[in-house]
Design an enzyme around this catalytic site. Structure first.
Site: not given
Ligand code: GTP
Ligand code: IMP
Ligand code: MG
Length: 355
Positions: A34, A38-39, A64, A159
């Site tokens: 955070d 994203g910005k 985001h 797996r």
């Protein structure tokens, strides 16, 4: 080649400040998530040509926030630079997806036709989410986001996890992401790799056991999307001007809730809505992150929250002396320059320093 003195040593300047015909960049988080990755990605996507943006990291435990043209998007899987229409969008094999979340975000962002998922991307199913939410250790000790990522990675290690290629609904999106990205790089294209979570949430290097279910540093982000380390030109490490953490685990200098509020640092989680714990910037944690990621450039977000007079500023000459002292102190400890200074949530509220 240009150089600049940082912490007493002469350092060479970086690819981003040089004129190159091609560039591969990784964006990584320096704290506990955070930070505003994203910005920063949305700024880069607005200003670079970009042939591909590839999402790395754990999966839909991330949230985001992208504020673009006055619209706010909360993205858990689609790369944050989606609005750059030149770019093809990819989700790497190392990432986990939730099919319902993915299809919903494809619709919201209108990227149908230019989004691709690797054949081997892991798929979170309902039973993973139930296991994540019911497991006392994950829920109460680790404080997971409840998005099913931990149990899905547990199944991948065993797996038995089903992969994207096993699902009918994903057939239109499937590709070999590694091949696609390497072809773009070999042809001189620009690639942005978007990490999620953050260094100190790494399963390997973080504050174990209060961490996510895989490594989340730049080296793994490259591996997640199938490119080798020699193909990476720059690693941009993002820091917030103070530290926040959601869920459990150590947080150096943690402030009481009342003090967080008094300082105007209150934040709520994008995915879970939980109140984020907060503390002042931790310089020694930052130094570790720079090393673990091999960062070449830093970005510093929320400078408007710590220094209100910086709100909405976009010019280097607008940096106040107090803000500059803070910037210099971080650079001295980190040994890496801060190129991007974020002064508000919008992708336009940013100072790019000529370094
Ligand atoms: P994860 O991948 O989940 O770790 O998220 P993230 O790093 O993309 O960050 P997230 O969007 O969860 O949180 C950052 C918050 O800060 C968002 O609400 C952003 O809109 C906001 N933000 C980012 N940069 C700035 C800034 O410089 N100033 C202000 N005021 N808000 C910012
Ligand atoms: P999980 O990844 O959902 O298993 O959560 C493990 C820990 O990592 C918890 O403390 C979460 O709050 C934290 N976490 C996982 N993803 C993010 C993120 O994107 N931002 C902030 N914290 C995260
Ligand atoms: Mg987030």
């Amino acid at each position: 080649m240009d150089s600049r003195k940082i912490n007493g040593t002469e350092r060479t300047l970086f690819t981003l400040t040089q004129t190159t015909s091609h560039v591969t960049i990784i964006v990584s988080g320096g704290q506990f998530g955070d930070e505003g990755k994203g910005k920063i990605v949305s700024y880069l996507a607005r200003t670079m040509k970009l042939d591909a943006i590839a999402r790395a990291g754990t999966g839909p435990n991330a949230g985001h926030t992208v504020v673009h043209q006055n619209k706010t998007y909360k993205l858990r899987l689609i790369p944050s630079g989606f609005f750059n229409e030149n770019a093809q969008l990819f989700i790497g094999a190392g990432v986990l997806i939730n099919i319902e979340t993915l299809l919903k975000e494809i619709k919201e962002t209108g990227v149908e036709g230019r989004i691709y998922v690797d054949f081997q991307t892991g798929v979170i199913e309902q039973h993973h989410i139930e296991r994540d939410r019911k497991d006392d250790h994950l829920k109460n000790v680790v404080g997971s986001t409840g998005s099913g990522c931990g149990p899905a990675n547990e199944d991948r290690a065993k797996r038995v996890l089903r992969l994207a290629r096993d699902f009918e609904a994903l057939q239109p999106y499937l590709t070999n992401v590694s091949d696609q990205l390497n072809d773009i790089i070999d042809n001189g294209g620009e690639v942005l790799i978007e990490g999620s979570q953050a260094t100190h949430l790494s399963l390997i290097h973080g504050t174990y056991p209060y961490v996510t279910s895989k490594d989340v540093t730049a080296s793994t982000f490259a591996a997640d999307v199938g490119i080798g380390p020699t193909k990476v030109d720059d690693v941009i490490l993002v820091f917030k001007a103070f530290t926040t953490r959601v869920g459990t685990g150590p947080l150096n200098g943690e402030l009481p809730e009342e003090e967080v509020k008094r300082r105007g640092w209150t934040e709520y989680g994008t995915v879970t809505g939980r109140l984020r714990r907060a503390a002042p910037f931790d310089f020694s944690l930052a130094k570790k992150s720079v090393r673990l990621n091999g960062a070449t450039l830093l970005a510093l977000t929320k400078m408007d929250i710590v220094f209100p007079e910086m709100a909405g500023k976009r010019k280097e000459t607008d940096i106040t002396p107090e803000a500059m002292d803070f910037i210099t102190k971080i650079e001295d400890v980190a040994g890496v320059p801060i190129k991007y200074i974020s002064t508000g949530p919008s992708s336009e509220d940013l100072i790019v320093r000529a370094i």
